[in-house]
Design a protein around this motif. Structure first.
Motif, mmCIF file in Angstrom:
data_model
loop_
_atom_site.group_PDB
_atom_site.id
_atom_site.type_symbol
_atom_site.label_atom_id
_atom_site.label_comp_id
_atom_site.label_asym_id
_atom_site.label_seq_id
_atom_site.Cartn_x
_atom_site.Cartn_y
_atom_site.Cartn_z
ATOM 1 N N SER A 273 1.171 -1.004 0.016
ATOM 2 C CA SER A 273 0.100 -0.014 -0.171
ATOM 3 C C SER A 273 0.795 1.448 -0.020
ATOM 4 N N ILE A 274 0.315 2.473 -0.435
ATOM 5 C CA ILE A 274 0.949 3.783 -0.341
ATOM 6 C C ILE A 274 -0.259 4.659 0.083
ATOM 7 N N VAL A 275 0.202 5.673 0.844
ATOM 8 C CA VAL A 275 -0.752 6.777 1.378
ATOM 9 C C VAL A 275 -0.298 7.964 0.324
ATOM 10 N N CYS A 276 -1.337 8.484 -0.214
ATOM 11 C CA CYS A 276 -1.452 9.601 -1.154
ATOM 12 C C CYS A 276 -2.240 10.812 -0.757
ATOM 13 N N SER A 277 -1.878 12.112 -1.113
ATOM 14 C CA SER A 277 -2.854 13.016 -0.706
ATOM 15 C C SER A 277 -2.238 14.464 -1.717
ATOM 16 N N PHE A 278 -3.266 15.271 -1.607
ATOM 17 C CA PHE A 278 -2.840 16.681 -2.478
ATOM 18 C C PHE A 278 -2.401 17.677 -1.175
ATOM 19 N N GLU A 279 -2.752 17.282 -0.132
ATOM 20 C CA GLU A 279 -2.126 17.985 0.940
ATOM 21 C C GLU A 279 -0.659 17.716 1.522
ATOM 22 N N PRO A 280 0.437 18.309 1.409
ATOM 23 C CA PRO A 280 1.645 17.900 1.894
ATOM 24 C C PRO A 280 1.547 17.572 3.317
ATOM 25 N N LYS A 281 0.870 18.369 3.939
ATOM 26 C CA LYS A 281 0.693 18.185 5.773
ATOM 27 C C LYS A 281 0.336 16.888 5.896
ATOM 28 N N VAL A 282 -0.645 16.358 5.208
ATOM 29 C CA VAL A 282 -1.041 14.908 5.348
ATOM 30 C C VAL A 282 -0.046 13.965 5.136
ATOM 31 N N ILE A 283 0.857 13.987 4.062
ATOM 32 C CA ILE A 283 1.829 13.238 3.846
ATOM 33 C C ILE A 283 2.954 13.236 5.135
ATOM 34 N N TYR A 284 3.268 14.591 5.247
ATOM 35 C CA TYR A 284 4.560 14.791 6.371
ATOM 36 C C TYR A 284 3.797 14.038 7.739
ATOM 37 N N TRP B 190 -2.442 24.053 -11.841
ATOM 38 C CA TRP B 190 -3.554 24.998 -11.955
ATOM 39 C C TRP B 190 -4.649 24.552 -11.062
ATOM 40 N N SER B 191 -4.486 23.768 -10.108
ATOM 41 C CA SER B 191 -5.577 23.219 -9.308
ATOM 42 C C SER B 191 -6.141 24.106 -8.353
ATOM 43 N N LEU B 192 -5.635 25.025 -8.034
ATOM 44 C CA LEU B 192 -6.100 26.214 -7.220
ATOM 45 C C LEU B 192 -7.063 27.150 -7.971
ATOM 46 N N SER B 193 -6.721 27.496 -9.394
ATOM 47 C CA SER B 193 -7.590 28.464 -10.232
ATOM 48 C C SER B 193 -8.409 27.869 -10.964
ATOM 49 N N THR B 194 -8.547 26.617 -11.303
ATOM 50 C CA THR B 194 -9.248 25.899 -12.222
ATOM 51 C C THR B 194 -9.702 24.521 -11.597
ATOM 52 N N LEU B 195 -11.073 23.998 -11.965
ATOM 53 C CA LEU B 195 -11.689 22.888 -11.973
ATOM 54 C C LEU B 195 -11.119 21.580 -12.705
ATOM 55 N N GLY B 196 -11.292 20.666 -12.389
ATOM 56 C CA GLY B 196 -10.578 19.488 -13.014
ATOM 57 C C GLY B 196 -10.932 19.590 -14.824
ATOM 58 N N ASP B 197 -11.957 20.061 -15.094
ATOM 59 C CA ASP B 197 -12.255 20.218 -16.407
ATOM 60 C C ASP B 197 -11.696 21.230 -17.185
ATOM 61 N N GLY B 198 -10.761 22.088 -16.181
ATOM 62 C CA GLY B 198 -10.160 23.495 -16.873
ATOM 63 C C GLY B 198 -11.038 24.608 -16.889
ATOM 64 N N THR C 36 -3.954 31.806 -9.988
ATOM 65 C CA THR C 36 -2.885 31.257 -10.863
ATOM 66 C C THR C 36 -1.537 31.745 -10.341
ATOM 67 N N VAL C 37 -1.276 32.839 -9.762
ATOM 68 C CA VAL C 37 0.028 32.988 -9.201
ATOM 69 C C VAL C 37 0.445 32.000 -8.261
ATOM 70 N N LEU C 38 -0.594 31.574 -7.314
ATOM 71 C CA LEU C 38 -0.419 30.841 -5.997
ATOM 72 C C LEU C 38 -0.049 29.382 -6.860
ATOM 73 N N ASP C 39 -0.698 29.056 -7.714
ATOM 74 C CA ASP C 39 -0.485 27.880 -8.509
ATOM 75 C C ASP C 39 0.835 27.776 -8.967
ATOM 76 N N ILE C 40 1.265 28.646 -9.446
ATOM 77 C CA ILE C 40 2.730 28.682 -10.056
ATOM 78 C C ILE C 40 3.601 28.312 -8.730
ATOM 79 N N LEU C 41 3.429 29.088 -7.882
ATOM 80 C CA LEU C 41 4.125 28.747 -6.561
ATOM 81 C C LEU C 41 4.072 27.497 -5.972
ATOM 82 N N LEU C 42 2.902 26.897 -5.986
ATOM 83 C CA LEU C 42 2.560 25.565 -5.553
ATOM 84 C C LEU C 42 3.245 24.442 -6.432
ATOM 85 N N ASP C 43 3.309 24.544 -7.778
ATOM 86 C CA ASP C 43 3.753 23.930 -8.705
ATOM 87 C C ASP C 43 5.495 23.676 -8.078
ATOM 88 N N TRP C 44 5.896 24.904 -8.255
ATOM 89 C CA TRP C 44 7.262 24.986 -7.907
ATOM 90 C C TRP C 44 7.560 24.369 -6.649
#
Length: 329
Positions: free
Chosen positions: A198-209, A227-235, A249-257
């Protein structure tokens, strides 16, 4: 470990941003050095590569097809019926969503409410396990006549079923870092076979940490969609306000980085679960050089599956093992 290019890029970016913010070379150096020391002191090491391979590639030399929510297109999602159907249809693993009832029982559920998948209505946070147990989890599925009155399962019931069927489990944790870490730690203690299956996965780094803090031997993965913060799954834009959309969108760039240069290392993840549109051969190679595997989601057509199996050679998560379908985000 960080690649040399990662370290240079990370600390250079931090230094430049600190310099722009403080206009002081001394303070910029202090901030950059502090980050370096923080990572050295608090980051988690990667789990042994051999065990990561065992979990992610239970069939040696073969790409793993993982049933999303147990294969929500083929059977009622996040149910024991879905787990069994996924096994019958040839899945090597299942992705299951961990949530909690109002009285703290760990259950399988994707949404914060029961409205979309059951014959009930209301938020999980206000429903006890006994109330949830009375609901029909197959009520709104296209095959509801085949899967009659499926119950919402507990985490333990799902774990026992997966162990019996020898399925790898991708635990997808939506939130509740402390509660989730405690519940999963208990599962690993009671069923040690999970360490190798098994493996534990999450969008939230706090969960994994938090999971790695609770049990550093557990295999973990960060889940990410650009672009998960600025757009829905379908774009489509998540917010109607233009100003808020651009800010996100700016926060998305920082999150991706942060995901690609910092968070993966801090958490010591063994895999990176990424939305399919952003996966390429170069991207797979990027992570391979860092000892991290890529798992793509959600791969729902025959053509896509062939590409990920035969060209990219990476695991994928799918809503259906037997036919083409629209993805669930």
């Amino acid at each position: 470990m960080f690649q040399l290019g990662d370290e240079v890029t990370l600390y250079s970016l931090v230094f430049v941003l600190a310099l722009l913010g403080t206009r002081s070379p001394v303070w910029s150096t202090v901030i950059t050095t502090s980050l370096c020391l923080f990572l050295a002191m608090f980051r988690f090491p990667l789990v042994a590569t051999s065990r990561a391979r065992q979990v992610l590639h239970p069939v040696t030399g073969k790409v793993s097809a993982v049933a999303h929510r147990g294969g929500g297109h083929d059977a009622p999602e996040n149910t024991l019926a879905a787990i069994r159907e996924a096994s019958r249809n040839g899945a090597t693993g299942v992705e299951l969503d961990l949530e909690f009832s109002a009285d703290g029982i760990p259950i399988l559920m994707h949404d914060e409410t029961v409205d979309r998948t059951t014959n009930g209505s209301g938020p999980l946070s206000k429903m006890s396990f006994s109330e949830l147990r009375r609901l029909d989890a197959s009520a709104k599925h296209r095959f509801r006549s085949k899967f009659v009155v499926e119950k919402i399962p507990t985490l333990e019931e799902a774990v026992k079923e997966c162990i019996k069927l020898q399925l790898t489990i991708y635990f997808d944790v939506k939130g509740h870092p402390d509660e989730a870490a405690a519940a999963l730690k208990d599962m690993y203690k009671r069923y040690p076979v999970l360490y190798n299956s098994s493996i534990v996965c999450s969008f939230e780094p706090k969960v994994i940490y938090r999971m790695r803090q609770s049990d550093p031997e557990v295999l973990t993965a960060l889940t990410h969609r650009q672009w998960s913060l600025s757009t829905l799954g379908d774009g489509t834009p998540r917010f109607s306000s233009v100003w808020k959309h651009h800010w996100m969108t700016v926060l998305d760039i920082l999150l991706d980085w942060a995901h690609h240069l910092l968070l993966w290392k801090l958490c010591g993840v063994s895999a990176f679960l990424i939305q399919k549109n952003f996966v390429s051969q170069n991207y797979v190679q990027y992570w391979a050089q860092r000892g991290v595997e890529v798992v793509a989601w959600t791969i729902n057509t025959k053509v896509e599956k062939e590409y990920f199996q035969e060209v990219l050679h990476i695991n994928y998560i799918t809503d259906s093992l037997v036919e083409d379908c629209e993805p669930h985000y």
